[in-house]
Enzyme design. Structure first.
Site, short mmCIF file in Angstrom:
data_model
loop_
_atom_site.label_atom_id
_atom_site.label_comp_id
_atom_site.label_asym_id
_atom_site.label_seq_id
_atom_site.Cartn_x
_atom_site.Cartn_y
_atom_site.Cartn_z
N GLY A 170 -4.63 -0.73 -9.02
CA GLY A 170 -4.37 -0.91 -7.59
C GLY A 170 -4.91 0.20 -6.71
N GLU A 171 -5.13 1.36 -7.27
CA GLU A 171 -5.43 2.51 -6.42
C GLU A 171 -6.76 3.19 -6.69
OE1 GLU A 171 -1.22 4.43 -5.48
OE2 GLU A 171 -1.25 3.12 -7.21
N PHE A 220 0.81 -1.22 0.00
CA PHE A 220 0.00 0.00 0.00
C PHE A 220 0.85 1.27 0.00
CE2 PHE A 220 -2.22 -3.33 2.52
CZ PHE A 220 -3.11 -3.70 1.54
N GLY A 251 -3.43 0.49 -14.82
CA GLY A 251 -3.34 -0.16 -13.50
C GLY A 251 -4.58 0.08 -12.65
N ASN A 293 -7.45 -10.21 -15.37
CA ASN A 293 -8.11 -11.33 -14.70
C ASN A 293 -9.37 -10.79 -14.03
OD1 ASN A 293 -8.88 -13.01 -12.34
ND2 ASN A 293 -7.12 -14.25 -12.92
N THR A 298 -1.68 -8.68 -4.99
CA THR A 298 -2.45 -8.07 -6.07
C THR A 298 -2.82 -9.04 -7.17
OG1 THR A 298 -0.30 -7.47 -6.92
CG2 THR A 298 -1.52 -5.77 -5.76
N GLN A 338 -9.22 -6.19 -6.53
CA GLN A 338 -8.49 -4.92 -6.39
C GLN A 338 -9.46 -3.76 -6.16
OE1 GLN A 338 -5.50 -4.43 -5.78
NE2 GLN A 338 -4.11 -4.76 -7.47
#
Lengths: 329, 738
Positions: free
Chosen positions: B699-700, B238, B697, B626, B466, B633
């Site tokens: 992730g955030e 993170f 991306g 995926n 992740t 996520q």
């Protein structure tokens, strides 16, 4: 954690013989071990009492219930007699901690749980009269949103963290303690102390005494009970305020009431004035709101926790309302 | 063969993880391993006047007590590693100065962890304390502009704010604050340092193995080629594991001193202070709009805190610069210095805090205009990047609003605060826009065909939970034309081809193109070799006539042979490697992900208990590698948003500079019971202008917008506008009663 001696006792008399200053009893360890890791507790000797025969829940001759000190919180909460005759206790137990912690935590340990005050629980803070007598109180000028509004002292504003104890106080339970001098019985409402100028003493239990049981009087509040816990997240958080209430209602009027609060004081706060005022009143919003106000009478806020006063009042009146709506399971 | 990319393939490391087979940094049992515990300062500013380590040094099992008096001197006083990639200003026992509470002042190394901890408790420090600056409010007057901002200019002045603000029919001007937070991954920081013949091996919990390698080499003054960093699994990062913090260097220094492998794991309470956290922000926002909702002026002035030893900027104003079309915008970033540990990147740094403040301000503007909040946002949709007019690589935000609003049932909302009630709750609906920039960096990968027909594909990236192992396996399998089960993906080792930091939602968009390129190259080499193999059914065929499908080499006329048979005959592995890097797309385009997030809150009017029964989000993030891990996520990001909104706050004690609630019992991350239904969908437009696979991306972006949506829903529920996170009962219940 400091090095310590470890002794496992198998007989109550053996355990009691080893007690004294510097010795701590290990039951579930859910609080003590954390405090030892943090250096808040540094006993020279640990007496492991888990093998003592104190894990029974038995009927007493007067029709009450005797709960051994080693009964696990989850076993107590789910005991059929407790669920039927003392549902308030079951509700309070299940509001505490997590299933994993309840599976380990004992009744005796829960009674002796120490405060969650930030300044007590971390030795990096220099000031805590409870941990280091005479060092001052870090919470008075520090972060005190979670601290006491009732019964606090200049020396200490910490609150007692247990849920179970709030219900036990409301139910007029009795703590049974043994020492080499014999056995004595302490009313639950007198077991925990207000901080005064000796905040390092959480309870009336002496260093050489072992809690062996908690006794419940014959059941009186089977139906109209509630434990309402208000906290900063939905689970696994200590109470900002909590209310344990029990009503005996006849013909729509309160015959007798029991009210105790958690999260507001250094001990489970029994609201006897509110209880007396409720007696004889019609069981409804007017009386319940009044009981809430009386329960918090005399409250003194710190910088960050004034909201607890109004929230406590409302918790009491809501708990009473919910208690009236509760049907017997 | 069916498409592998995008499928909801089970995590390839799932069985390892749930059976304990996945080894994390602290779990490498090296022969002779000993244990280190850090002793921390208990003052915030001053000097260590005296350090009595004699009792600790003679305690059972103790091998070393390293202090500023005996620590090896490092190049540039320990500051040789401050530059990127992973460098920070570290506190490495080079002098007696104390810059923050919790700073390492000694390290105790012993045979066992328990011995080290017991001895650490015996170290006695006395201090010459100086007055510390800890109160953000008191320090505000000293706010200064930072020298630089990673994300662009420190201040942005577009058009003329004053003119636009004066021309507005409706204005709002309010200040929003967000608290200090800490990342609290399940796995704390952990390092095992091991020297052999002048070579340092680090088993480290890190988001950036190659960054740690280069940084530790500079800090210690050794050749980076003499360092290997290994990190096959990371238990959550993170952002706190994106930089190298002091404990890594201290572990290496101790290991060299005792000539044994040293393990150093931070205790949970040590995660609060010396290893970063999200800084506090104070954000003043002024918005002006014409009666029809068109924005005429935006001002966003951010003050965040940093440490005395290093500037870190929480860039909360950066998303404001691009989120809506508006000719007049004025954003500023200022810092105040506090005597605390340096803050750092925490999931969506800037976007998480910035979208809270800005998207609540947009809700306030919508109420001031008596306009629907979704309509206000659509009215001001940025068709191109408002900063420079560049077109987007791909943007489908309008579809996100539509999709999420429909699923949520937004049209059933009565906008009047307090108007929607059930028997026992105020019901609130709130929404916000989510956004996060798309980042890509150069990455390398390699691929090898083994003689049994299976593949090893590798890139020195990281797996933070992740799904890197899984999605890269899918990318490789699809490129190679083989089932995922015949590909084994390796990562987390500087011995592998270099990959960038797993931070800034960078990994998928950077590493996947490299994996694809390496596997494409290997496939071409395989086919070229097959047609030269006299024993092959395809001998003499043009490689362009062949394909690999489901593990078989197939010709246009239908003849086929198994890849395993070819590989076995060949008898030696076949290798390929590739590098992939961004082109000039960012000079032509702006690349961002977007989303729309809607939250329902229910508040008990009497006791204030708040619940979030559902959050609905639709996201425009390009290709999903995926379906399962992408969903995880986004859901995980939303859960973080709930924590930002309702529960998370690190309480800095102003008397000592120590964090008061430095435990998972008292620092409240949301628990399962706090999370209701999370309904997440995607609009699925591959962004092939951004990279060949169309990935941005993920992730955030999940955390962004959520706190604003919840805050807006709280206002809608009870009519109280909470401008200070977290939204706790004391901030709305007393006010709502009136």
């Amino acid at each position: 954690m400091r090095a310590f001696d470890y002794v496992a006792a198998t007989r109550v008399d053996d355990a009691v013989a080893m007690l004294g200053a510097g010795t701590r009893c290990l039951a579930g360890g859910t609080n003590l071990v954390d405090l030892m890791k943090g250096g808040i507790e540094a006993p020279s000797r640990i007496v492991d009492i888990n093998r003592l025969p104190l894990d029974a829940i038995e009927a007493t001759p007067d029709g009450g219930l005797r709960v051994g000190a080693l009964v696990r919180n989850s076993d107590l909460a789910n005991d059929m007699r407790v669920r039927r005759d003392y549902p308030l206790l079951s509700l309070a137990l299940l509001a505490g901690a997590t299933p994993q912690l309840r599976n380990m935590a004992s009744v005796g340990g829960n009674l002796l749980q120490r405060t969650r005050c930030y300044y007590f629980a971390d030795t990096a803070f220099p000031a805590c009269n409870k941990r280091a007598p005479g060092s001052g109180c870090g919470a008075r000028a520090g972060h005190n949103r979670i601290h006491a509004v009732l019964g606090a002292s200049e020396a200490c504003v910490a609150v007692h963290p247990s849920d179970m104890c709030v219900a036990l106080a409301a139910l007029d339970a009795t703590v049974v303690a043994r020492s080499r001098r014999g056995e004595r019985r302490i009313a639950m409402t007198a077991f925990h102390r207000l901080p005064g100028d000796t905040p390092w003493q959480d309870t009336e239990l002496a260093d050489d005494e072992l809690v062996t049981a908690v006794e419940l009087p014959p059941p009186r509040y089977r139906r109209h009970v509630q434990y309402l816990k208000l906290r900063d997240r939905a689970s696994y958080a200590f109470a900002l305020v909590s209310a344990a209430v029990a009503l005996d209602v006849e013909g729509g009027r309160v015959a007798s009431a029991r009210i105790a609060l958690g999260g507001v004081a250094h001990k489970p706060w029994r609201a006897t004035d509110a209880e007396r005022a409720l007696a004889g009143q019609a069981a409804g919003a007017t009386a319940f709101d009044d009981a809430g106000r009386r329960a918090l009478a005399g409250a003194v806020p710190l910088r960050d926790n004034a909201f607890k006063i109004g929230l406590g009042e409302r918790a009491v009146s809501r708990a009473l309302t919910l208690a009236m709506e509760r049907s017997v399971s | 063969m069916n498409r592998v990319i995008g499928a909801a393939l089970d995590r390839t490391d799932g069985v390892q993880k749930v059976t304990g087979g996945a080894r994390y940094a602290a779990e490498f049992a090296l022969p002779g391993l000993c244990h280190a515990v850090i002793v921390q300062s208990t003052i915030a500013r001053g000097r260590v006047a005296a350090l009595d380590a004699s009792r600790a040094a003679h305690a059972p099992g103790v091998l070393l007590v390293m202090t500023h008096e005996n620590a090896p001197r490092l190049p540039q006083g320990g500051r040789a590693g401050v530059n990127p990639p992973a460098g920070r200003v570290l506190t490495l026992l080079q002098d007696a100065d104390v810059h923050y509470n919790g700073q390492p002042i000694a390290v105790v190394v012993a045979d066992t962890f328990e011995q080290a901890q017991a001895a650490a408790d015996l170290v006695r420090a006395t201090y010459a304390a100086d007055a510390a600056t800890l109160d953000f409010d008191a320090a505000r007057a000293t706010a200064y502009p930072p020298a630089k901002l990673l994300q662009g200019p420190v201040d942005l002045h577009r058009g003329h704010f004053d003119t636009g603000y004066a021309a507005a029919d409706v204005r709002i001007d309010a200040t929003y604050t967000t608290p200090m937070q800490h990342h609290n991954p399940m796995e704390p920081h952990a390092t095992i340092a091991h020297w052999q013949d002048g070579t340092l091996t680090l088993h480290d919990a890190t988001q950036y193995v190659s960054g740690v390698r280069e940084t530790i080499a500079k800090v210690l003054g050794i050749d980076a080629a003499k360092v290997r960093v290994i990190s096959p699994f990371v238990g959550g990062g993170f952002g706190c594991k994106g930089s190298m913090w002091s404990h890594v260097a201290l572990a290496a220094m101790c290991a060299r001193a005792v000539d044994r492998p040293v393990k150093l794991v931070l205790a949970r309470w040590q995660m609060f202070g010396p290893a970063g956290g999200r800084p506090r922000t104070e954000q003043r926002i002024a918005l002006g709009a014409t009666r029809d909702g068109t924005l005429t002026a935006i001002r966003h002035a951010v003050i965040s805190h940093t440490s005395a030893i290093e500037d870190f900027v929480e860039p909360s104003s950066v998303p404001t610069r691009m989120l809506y079309a508006c000719p007049n915008a004025n954003t500023t970033q200022r810092l105040v210095k506090l005597d605390v540990g340096t803050p750092t990147f925490q999931r969506a740094p800037g976007e998480a805090t910035g979208t809270f403040a800005f998207e609540v301000a947009m809700d306030e503007l919508a109420y001031a205009l008596a306009m629907d909040p979704v309509e206000l946002r659509m009215r001001n949709h940025a068709d191109a990047d408002p900063q420079d007019g560049k077109p987007w690589t791909s943007k489908h935000l309008l579809e996100c609003y539509d999709s999420a609003a429909t699923r949520f049932g937004w049209r059933n909302r009565d906008p009047l605060p307090g108007s929607m009630r059930t028997r026992d709750a105020w019901v609130g609906y709130g929404m916000a826009t989510a956004t996060y920039p798309a980042h890509r960096q150069a990455a390398q990968a390699s691929a090898r065909l083994w003689t049994d027909g299976t593949f090893i594909v590798a890139s020195g990236s990281q797996e933070l939970g992740t799904g890197t192992y899984t999605v890269m396996t899918q990318v490789a399998a699809q490129s190679l034309g083989v089932p995922p089960a015949s590909v084994r993906f390796l990562l987390g080792d500087t011995a592998l081809p270099r990959a960038p930091v797993s931070g800034g939602s960078t990994t998928a968009a950077s590493v996947a193109p490299a994996v694809k390129a390496a596997c494409d190259a290997l496939r071409a080499r395989i086919l070229a070799a097959v047609v030269r193999d006299p024993q092959s059914a395809h001998y003499g065929v043009a490689p362009s006539e062949l394909a690999i499908d489901d593990g078989r080499i197939v010709a246009a006329d239908g003849r086929s042979e198994s890849l395993a048979a070819f590989a076995g005959r060949r008898g030696v592995p076949l290798d390929a490697a590739a590098e992939s890097k961004p082109g000039d797309e960012k000079t032509t385009y702006a690349a961002h992900s977007f989303g729309a997030v809607f939250a329902e809150v229910r508040i008990d009017p009497w006791i204030g208990r708040i619940r979030i029964p559902r959050i609905v989000g639709t996201y425009d993030v390009g290709t999903r590698l995926n379906a399962r891990t992408a969903l995880s996520q986004l859901r995980g990001g939303i859960v973080w948003g709930v924590g930002l909104a309702l529960t998370e706050e690190s309480l800095l004690d102003l008397a000592t500079g120590h964090f008061a609630n430095a435990s998972l019992a008292e620092y409240h991350v949301p628990v399962n019971a706090d999370i209701g239904e999370l309904d997440v969908t995607f609009v699925d437009f591959p962004d092939t202008r951004f990279n060949p696979l169309g990935i941005r991306g993920i992730g955030e972006i999940g955390i962004t917008g959520v706190a604003a949506a919840i805050d807006n829903a709280v206002f809608h529920a009870c009519g109280v506008r909470v401008r200070d996170l977290p939204i706790t009962v004391d901030k709305y219940l007393p006010q709502a009663r009136a």
